[in-house]
Motif scaffolding. Structure first.
Motif, short mmCIF file in Angstrom:
data_model
loop_
_atom_site.label_atom_id
_atom_site.label_comp_id
_atom_site.label_asym_id
_atom_site.label_seq_id
_atom_site.Cartn_x
_atom_site.Cartn_y
_atom_site.Cartn_z
N ASP A 1 11.25 0.04 13.92
CA ASP A 1 11.98 0.88 14.88
C ASP A 1 11.00 1.62 15.80
OD1 ASP A 1 11.47 1.95 12.23
OD2 ASP A 1 12.29 3.86 12.93
N LEU B 1 0.83 -1.20 0.00
CA LEU B 1 0.00 0.00 0.00
C LEU B 1 0.87 1.25 0.00
CD1 LEU B 1 -2.69 -1.09 2.63
CD2 LEU B 1 -2.89 -1.05 0.12
N ARG C 1 9.07 0.12 9.62
CA ARG C 1 8.82 0.93 10.83
C ARG C 1 8.87 0.11 12.11
NH1 ARG C 1 5.01 3.49 7.51
NH2 ARG C 1 6.05 5.23 6.50
N GLY D 1 12.35 -3.32 8.38
CA GLY D 1 12.87 -1.96 8.22
C GLY D 1 12.96 -1.32 9.59
N LEU D 2 14.12 -0.72 9.86
CA LEU D 2 14.33 -0.16 11.20
C LEU D 2 14.72 1.31 11.17
CD1 LEU D 2 16.27 -3.20 12.71
CD2 LEU D 2 14.02 -2.40 13.43
N GLY D 3 14.23 2.03 10.14
CA GLY D 3 14.54 3.46 10.07
C GLY D 3 14.51 3.94 8.64
N GLU D 4 14.73 5.25 8.49
CA GLU D 4 14.63 5.84 7.15
C GLU D 4 15.92 5.71 6.34
OE1 GLU D 4 12.87 9.62 6.90
OE2 GLU D 4 11.28 9.15 8.33
N GLN E 1 11.47 10.00 -6.68
CA GLN E 1 12.03 9.59 -5.38
C GLN E 1 12.92 8.35 -5.56
OE1 GLN E 1 9.25 8.09 -2.50
NE2 GLN E 1 10.84 7.80 -0.96
N GLY F 1 2.62 4.50 1.09
CA GLY F 1 3.08 4.95 2.40
C GLY F 1 3.63 3.84 3.28
N SER F 2 3.63 2.61 2.76
CA SER F 2 4.11 1.50 3.58
C SER F 2 5.64 1.50 3.69
CB SER F 2 3.65 0.17 2.97
OG SER F 2 4.14 0.05 1.65
N GLY F 3 6.29 2.24 2.79
CA GLY F 3 7.75 2.25 2.78
C GLY F 3 8.29 1.44 1.62
N LYS F 4 7.48 1.27 0.59
CA LYS F 4 7.84 0.40 -0.53
C LYS F 4 9.04 0.93 -1.33
CE LYS F 4 4.32 -0.10 -3.01
NZ LYS F 4 4.67 0.99 -3.89
N THR F 5 8.98 2.21 -1.66
CA THR F 5 10.08 2.78 -2.46
C THR F 5 11.38 2.77 -1.66
OG1 THR F 5 8.49 4.11 -3.66
CG2 THR F 5 10.78 4.84 -3.76
N THR F 6 11.28 3.17 -0.40
CA THR F 6 12.47 3.17 0.46
C THR F 6 13.05 1.76 0.56
OG1 THR F 6 11.31 4.84 1.77
CG2 THR F 6 13.26 3.87 2.78
N ARG G 1 1.96 8.86 -9.86
CA ARG G 1 2.67 9.74 -8.92
C ARG G 1 4.10 9.99 -9.41
NH1 ARG G 1 3.19 8.48 -3.09
NH2 ARG G 1 3.75 6.40 -3.81
P1 GDP Z 1 5.77 4.15 -0.31
O1 GDP Z 1 4.64 5.12 -0.57
O2 GDP Z 1 5.26 2.84 0.15
O3 GDP Z 1 6.73 4.00 -1.44
O4 GDP Z 1 6.57 4.71 0.96
P2 GDP Z 1 7.98 5.45 1.04
O5 GDP Z 1 9.08 4.52 0.71
O6 GDP Z 1 7.92 6.72 0.30
O7 GDP Z 1 8.07 5.70 2.61
C1 GDP Z 1 7.20 6.57 3.30
C2 GDP Z 1 7.95 7.17 4.51
O8 GDP Z 1 8.26 6.13 5.42
C3 GDP Z 1 9.27 7.82 4.14
O9 GDP Z 1 9.39 9.01 4.87
C4 GDP Z 1 10.31 6.80 4.57
O10 GDP Z 1 11.54 7.38 4.90
C5 GDP Z 1 9.64 6.19 5.78
N1 GDP Z 1 10.10 4.81 6.08
C6 GDP Z 1 10.21 3.75 5.24
N2 GDP Z 1 10.65 2.65 5.90
C7 GDP Z 1 10.83 3.01 7.19
C8 GDP Z 1 11.27 2.31 8.39
O11 GDP Z 1 11.58 1.10 8.40
N3 GDP Z 1 11.30 3.04 9.55
C9 GDP Z 1 10.95 4.37 9.59
N4 GDP Z 1 11.02 5.00 10.76
N5 GDP Z 1 10.54 5.05 8.49
C10 GDP Z 1 10.48 4.39 7.31
#
Ligand code: GDP
Length: 298
Positions: A253, A110, A251, A276-279, A149, A112-117, A143
């Protein structure tokens, strides 16, 4: 990631191990407390029940209550059962199927889940740890910011991204990524699919068509661990519609409870591969059931 649960359990087990002789009732009382601790950690009720049942059947026998160190025996049974609940069959922690180049990895989840990161974190890991040449491509045609990004993160971690061409469909981009990966001699190409705020038919149909043209070696679902049981439901949904090969919980962390991690394997049958344990781009850990169980029990 499991601080709250760990604290609660250490209270229960400290008492148990200090007590010396244990009756079956003592064990049952302790396990009731473990059950409450699990529920407070947002483990789902059927999982907590099933876990306690498995432990109880092993821990209330004479072998335990009559042993010299009954408390420690109970802790060991809980530990082993935790590993059992967390571990996948024949899973090697951190291993991804990336043989037969170019190996496609489909990243789903979904928005905002952190997929791209996570895509960029994994690409970095494949490059640095496994010596793979990786190409990343964003399929999020709605998007443009998400596409950019991924390109920015790619530059940051030293991994190539597929040039953005406006007006293409996700399937066309996936085909271009495959072609580019083949021609360019890449070992792996990662497809960062579009996310939606909730699961809907359009999202699933789009991911399905990308899956069908690329036949991914791994389909990794990225879910926000902070969403607890919702993360588990999301995984059930994606698995039944798309078929996933593993989960990355992000997240973690920020989650002292860890319930999603404890329920995921039992409910979905799918292993957690990474957390995932941080940004930061290094904030990704392999999911080791043994180590996690050790961490939970202190
Ligand atoms: P996407 O919409 O699923 O692609 O989500 P993004 O990769 O853009 O991540 C959304 C936000 O979550 C960003 O600000 C990331 O830095 C943050 N993020 C991703 N993974 C983690 C994680 O494991 N821990 C924390 N604290 N933040 C994370």
């Amino acid at each position: 990631m499991f601080e709250n649960l760990s604290e609660r359990l250490s209270g229960v087990f400290d008492r148990l191990t200090k007590q010396g002789a244990l009756s079956e009732d003592d064990v049952r009382t302790a396990l009731r407390e473990v059950r409450v601790a699990l529920l407070e950690a947002d483990v789902s009720l059927p999982v907590a029940r099933s876990f306690i049942k498995a432990v109880e059947s092993k821990a209330t026998g004479q072998a335990v209550t009559k042993s010299v160190t009954p408390g420690q025996q109970v802790v060991k049974i809980v530990h082993d059962e935790l590993v059992n609940f967390l571990a996948g069959d024949n899973e090697t922690p951190g291993e991804l199927k990336v043989d037969s180049p170019p190996a496609p990895i489909l990243m789903v989840g979904l928005q905002g889940s952190g997929k791209t990161t996570t895509t960029a974190k994994l690409a970095k890991r494949l490059k640095e740890k496994n010596g793979k040449r990786v190409l990343m491509a964003s399929l999020d045609v709605n998007r443009p910011a998400a596409m950019e990004q991924l390109a920015i993160l790619g530059t940051q971690v030293g991994v190539d991204t597929l040039p953005i061409v406006k007006g293409q469909t996700p399937v066309q981009i996936a085909q271009r990524a495959k072609q580019q990966a083949t021609l360019g001699g890449y070992d792996v190409y990662m497809l960062d699919t579009a996310g939606r705020l909730s699961i809907d038919d359009a999202l699933m149909a789009e991911v399905e068509s990308v899956r069908d043209v690329t036949k991914p070696r791994e389909t990794l679902l990225v879910v926000d661990g902070l969403t607890g049981q919702d993360a588990v439901h999301t995984a059930e949904n994606f698995d039944s519609r798309i078929g996933i090969s593993g989960v990355v919980l992000t997240r973690m962390d920020g989650d002292g409870r860890g319930g999603a991690a404890l329920s995921m394997r039992y409910v979905t049958g799918q292993p957690i591969k990474f957390v995932g344990l941080g940004e930061k781009m290094d904030a990704l850990e392999e999911f080791h059931p043994e180590r996690i169980a050790g961490r939970i029990l202190g």
